[in-house]
Design a protein around this motif. Structure first.
Motif, mmCIF file in Angstrom:
data_model
loop_
_atom_site.group_PDB
_atom_site.id
_atom_site.type_symbol
_atom_site.label_atom_id
_atom_site.label_comp_id
_atom_site.label_asym_id
_atom_site.label_seq_id
_atom_site.Cartn_x
_atom_site.Cartn_y
_atom_site.Cartn_z
ATOM 1 N N HIS A 179 -5.635 72.793 8.798
ATOM 2 C CA HIS A 179 -5.461 72.329 10.176
ATOM 3 C C HIS A 179 -6.578 71.424 10.675
ATOM 4 N N LEU A 180 -7.729 71.431 9.999
ATOM 5 C CA LEU A 180 -8.893 70.677 10.466
ATOM 6 C C LEU A 180 -9.605 69.974 9.318
ATOM 7 N N ILE A 181 -10.301 68.912 9.673
ATOM 8 C CA ILE A 181 -11.189 68.219 8.739
ATOM 9 C C ILE A 181 -12.560 68.184 9.394
ATOM 10 N N LEU A 182 -13.603 68.487 8.636
ATOM 11 C CA LEU A 182 -14.967 68.415 9.149
ATOM 12 C C LEU A 182 -15.685 67.270 8.466
ATOM 13 N N ARG A 183 -16.236 66.376 9.277
ATOM 14 C CA ARG A 183 -17.130 65.332 8.765
ATOM 15 C C ARG A 183 -18.496 65.678 9.317
ATOM 16 N N ILE A 232 -8.894 63.825 18.001
ATOM 17 C CA ILE A 232 -7.503 64.246 17.892
ATOM 18 C C ILE A 232 -6.628 63.052 18.259
ATOM 19 N N ALA A 233 -5.776 62.649 17.342
ATOM 20 C CA ALA A 233 -4.945 61.464 17.536
ATOM 21 C C ALA A 233 -3.605 61.814 18.173
ATOM 22 N N GLN A 234 -2.941 60.804 18.698
ATOM 23 C CA GLN A 234 -1.606 61.013 19.262
ATOM 24 C C GLN A 234 -0.619 61.420 18.185
ATOM 25 N N LYS A 235 -0.974 61.175 16.946
ATOM 26 C CA LYS A 235 -0.120 61.585 15.838
ATOM 27 C C LYS A 235 0.048 63.108 15.798
ATOM 28 N N VAL A 236 -0.961 63.839 16.269
ATOM 29 C CA VAL A 236 -0.895 65.299 16.309
ATOM 30 C C VAL A 236 0.193 65.737 17.272
ATOM 31 N N SER A 237 0.184 65.171 18.468
ATOM 32 C CA SER A 237 1.218 65.433 19.470
ATOM 33 C C SER A 237 1.209 64.294 20.473
ATOM 34 N N ARG A 278 -5.148 71.193 24.931
ATOM 35 C CA ARG A 278 -5.196 72.636 24.661
ATOM 36 C C ARG A 278 -5.897 72.896 23.327
ATOM 37 N N ILE A 279 -5.554 72.110 22.320
ATOM 38 C CA ILE A 279 -6.184 72.266 21.004
ATOM 39 C C ILE A 279 -7.687 72.005 21.108
ATOM 40 N N LYS A 280 -8.072 70.948 21.830
ATOM 41 C CA LYS A 280 -9.498 70.647 22.000
ATOM 42 C C LYS A 280 -10.229 71.773 22.719
ATOM 43 N N ARG A 281 -9.614 72.344 23.746
ATOM 44 C CA ARG A 281 -10.240 73.453 24.467
ATOM 45 C C ARG A 281 -10.451 74.656 23.550
ATOM 46 N N ARG A 282 -9.472 74.945 22.713
ATOM 47 C CA ARG A 282 -9.597 76.066 21.781
ATOM 48 C C ARG A 282 -10.717 75.820 20.772
ATOM 49 N N ILE A 283 -10.809 74.596 20.271
ATOM 50 C CA ILE A 283 -11.860 74.264 19.307
ATOM 51 C C ILE A 283 -13.230 74.374 19.977
ATOM 52 N N ALA A 290 -0.737 69.672 11.741
ATOM 53 C CA ALA A 290 -0.311 71.066 11.553
ATOM 54 C C ALA A 290 -0.979 72.020 12.539
ATOM 55 N N ALA A 291 -2.041 71.576 13.209
ATOM 56 C CA ALA A 291 -2.780 72.437 14.133
ATOM 57 C C ALA A 291 -1.987 72.771 15.391
ATOM 58 N N VAL A 292 -0.890 72.096 15.626
ATOM 59 C CA VAL A 292 -0.076 72.359 16.816
ATOM 60 C C VAL A 292 0.444 73.799 16.793
ATOM 61 N N GLU A 293 0.787 74.312 15.623
ATOM 62 C CA GLU A 293 1.320 75.680 15.511
ATOM 63 C C GLU A 293 0.217 76.734 15.441
ATOM 64 N N CYS A 294 -1.035 76.310 15.419
ATOM 65 C CA CYS A 294 -2.179 77.210 15.245
ATOM 66 C C CYS A 294 -2.496 77.968 16.530
ATOM 67 N N ASN A 295 -2.843 79.252 16.398
ATOM 68 C CA ASN A 295 -3.345 79.977 17.563
ATOM 69 C C ASN A 295 -4.871 79.986 17.519
ATOM 70 N N TYR A 296 -5.478 80.572 18.556
ATOM 71 C CA TYR A 296 -6.935 80.542 18.685
ATOM 72 C C TYR A 296 -7.635 81.238 17.518
ATOM 73 N N ARG A 297 -7.117 82.381 17.104
ATOM 74 C CA ARG A 297 -7.746 83.122 15.997
ATOM 75 C C ARG A 297 -7.770 82.303 14.713
ATOM 76 N N GLN A 298 -6.660 81.631 14.417
ATOM 77 C CA GLN A 298 -6.607 80.806 13.204
ATOM 78 C C GLN A 298 -7.618 79.660 13.287
ATOM 79 N N LEU A 299 -7.692 79.018 14.460
ATOM 80 C CA LEU A 299 -8.643 77.916 14.614
ATOM 81 C C LEU A 299 -10.082 78.409 14.450
ATOM 82 N N LEU A 300 -10.401 79.543 15.054
ATOM 83 C CA LEU A 300 -11.750 80.102 14.948
ATOM 84 C C LEU A 300 -12.087 80.418 13.489
#
Length: 142
Positions: A28-32, A68-73, A81-86, A110-120
């Protein structure tokens, strides 16, 4: 929100990390990430000499950005919402992150279906892969 000193703010700062940094990926994420040199702009300012004069150890705080690109949603509500969770997850992990890094988290569609626990969990996993976490990286936060 992350504290001001812990934010990447300018596009050129993101570009430097993209150009010269390491890359770690999860589903769901890439880290640079990129370790900053001692003679960066922050170290050139009077903060370093002031800290040395006071007998304190000088360190550069880790700075974090989220891309986060518009391609995500197409919907800004979902992207925000995704940014706030991250950001919330990073606030929890910030005390364990080594100083002196510039980190950019790139969100995959794919991060759209992710909940907070998965992101953490993925944030901690990425930081451990990049060897940026201090202490026990296997500690379960959940």
């Amino acid at each position: 929100m992350l504290p001001q000193k812990n934010r990447l703010k300018h596009p050129k700062e993101f570009k430097v990390v993209y150009r010269t940094g390491i890359t770690r990926k999860t589903s769901h994420l890439i880290l640079r990430g990129r370790r900053r040199e001692e003679n960066s702009q922050v170290a050139k300012s009077g903060e370093r000499s002031q800290a040395e004069a006071e007998g304190k150890e000088f360190y550069q705080p880790t700075r974090i950005g989220i891309a986060i690109a518009q391609k995500v949603s197409k919907r800004a509500v979902i992207r925000n919402r995704i940014k706030r969770r991250i950001r919330a997850g990073l606030r929890e992990l910030l005390p364990r992150i080594e100083a002196g890094w510039d980190l950019v988290f790139i969100v995959r569609p794919a991060a759209v279906e992710c909940n907070y626990r998965q992101l953490l969990q993925e944030l901690e996993q990425l930081l451990a892969k990049a060897e940026v976490l201090n202490g026990d990286s296997r500690r379960d936060l959940l």
